[in-house]
Design a protein around this motif. Sequence first.
Motif, PDB file in Angstrom:
ATOM      1  N   ALA A 259       0.902  -1.070  -0.051  1.00 48.53           N
ATOM      2  CA  ALA A 259      -0.202   0.030   0.144  1.00 48.53           C
ATOM      3  C   ALA A 259       0.807   1.403   0.071  1.00 48.53           C
ATOM      4  O   ALA A 259       0.546   2.318  -0.751  1.00 48.53           O
ATOM      5  CB  ALA A 259      -1.021  -0.099   1.278  1.00 48.53           C
ATOM      6  N   VAL A 260       1.806   1.268   0.779  1.00 49.22           N
ATOM      7  CA  VAL A 260       2.958   2.397   0.867  1.00 49.22           C
ATOM      8  C   VAL A 260       3.554   2.689  -0.525  1.00 49.22           C
ATOM      9  O   VAL A 260       3.678   3.559  -1.224  1.00 49.22           O
ATOM     10  CB  VAL A 260       3.954   2.131   1.846  1.00 49.22           C
ATOM     11  CG1 VAL A 260       4.940   3.043   1.701  1.00 49.22           C
ATOM     12  CG2 VAL A 260       3.458   2.276   3.193  1.00 49.22           C
ATOM     13  N   ALA A 261       3.930   1.646  -1.343  1.00 47.87           N
ATOM     14  CA  ALA A 261       4.509   1.577  -2.598  1.00 47.87           C
ATOM     15  C   ALA A 261       3.534   2.131  -3.693  1.00 47.87           C
ATOM     16  O   ALA A 261       4.067   3.018  -4.272  1.00 47.87           O
ATOM     17  CB  ALA A 261       5.221   0.205  -2.946  1.00 47.87           C
ATOM     18  N   ILE A 262       2.346   1.630  -3.393  1.00 47.12           N
ATOM     19  CA  ILE A 262       1.242   2.127  -4.524  1.00 47.12           C
ATOM     20  C   ILE A 262       1.071   3.520  -4.153  1.00 47.12           C
ATOM     21  O   ILE A 262       0.866   4.523  -5.203  1.00 47.12           O
ATOM     22  CB  ILE A 262      -0.026   1.301  -4.376  1.00 47.12           C
ATOM     23  CG1 ILE A 262       0.250  -0.248  -5.046  1.00 47.12           C
ATOM     24  CG2 ILE A 262      -0.983   1.784  -5.090  1.00 47.12           C
ATOM     25  CD1 ILE A 262      -0.634  -1.228  -4.877  1.00 47.12           C
ATOM     26  N   ALA A 263       0.940   4.131  -2.903  1.00 45.32           N
ATOM     27  CA  ALA A 263       0.694   5.286  -2.485  1.00 45.32           C
ATOM     28  C   ALA A 263       1.691   6.374  -3.230  1.00 45.32           C
ATOM     29  O   ALA A 263       1.326   7.418  -3.341  1.00 45.32           O
ATOM     30  CB  ALA A 263       0.364   5.511  -0.958  1.00 45.32           C
ATOM     31  N   LYS A 264       2.754   6.021  -3.052  1.00 45.78           N
ATOM     32  CA  LYS A 264       4.066   6.604  -3.541  1.00 45.78           C
ATOM     33  C   LYS A 264       3.844   6.870  -4.973  1.00 45.78           C
ATOM     34  O   LYS A 264       3.904   8.093  -5.444  1.00 45.78           O
ATOM     35  CB  LYS A 264       5.302   5.880  -3.005  1.00 45.78           C
ATOM     36  CG  LYS A 264       5.657   6.000  -1.608  1.00 45.78           C
ATOM     37  CD  LYS A 264       7.235   5.484  -1.423  1.00 45.78           C
ATOM     38  CE  LYS A 264       7.601   5.647   0.218  1.00 45.78           C
ATOM     39  NZ  LYS A 264       8.805   5.183   0.239  1.00 45.78           N
TER      40      LYS A 264
END
Length: 133
Positions: A104-109
Motif C-alpha cells: 500500500a505504501v509503494a502504491i501510494a508513493k
Amino acid sequence: LSLYSSPARETKYVENPKTELEEGVSRLRHVMEPYTAWSLVSGFFSEGYEFLQKPPAGFYPRLGLISFAGIIGLFLARGSKIKKLVYPAALMGIGTSMYYPQQAVAIAKVAGTQLYDWSLQGYIAVEALWKDN
C-alpha cells in the motif's frame, strides 16, 4: 389431451429469439476471444488456478474482508454514480492496506507522484490558456 389421439404431425421446433443481454454477451465473447486465447497460451489461468488451490495462509479471510468492504461501500453509496465508484474502491483500498501495508505504501508513493505530475500539467495548461487570453 385424449389418450387415444396422437399429437399433430406437423410440429416444428421454433427457437426463441435472442435477448439483448444474450446478444451483448455474445459480442463481448467475440471481442475478448483473442485475449482469452493469449492468456491460455501464456499460462496465466493455470498459475491462478494453482494459486487458488494452494493459497498462502490467511488468504481467503483477507479476500473475504476486502470483498465485504466493497459490498458495504455499495450499500453506503446511495445517490450519485460518483459515490458508487468512490465508496467501494476506497473501502476496499482501506481493507487491502490493513493486510498489505508495504504494498500500500509503494502504491501510494507511485500514485502520489503521478497525481502531482498530472496536477502540475493541468496547472501549466491553465496558465498557458490564461496568458493567451
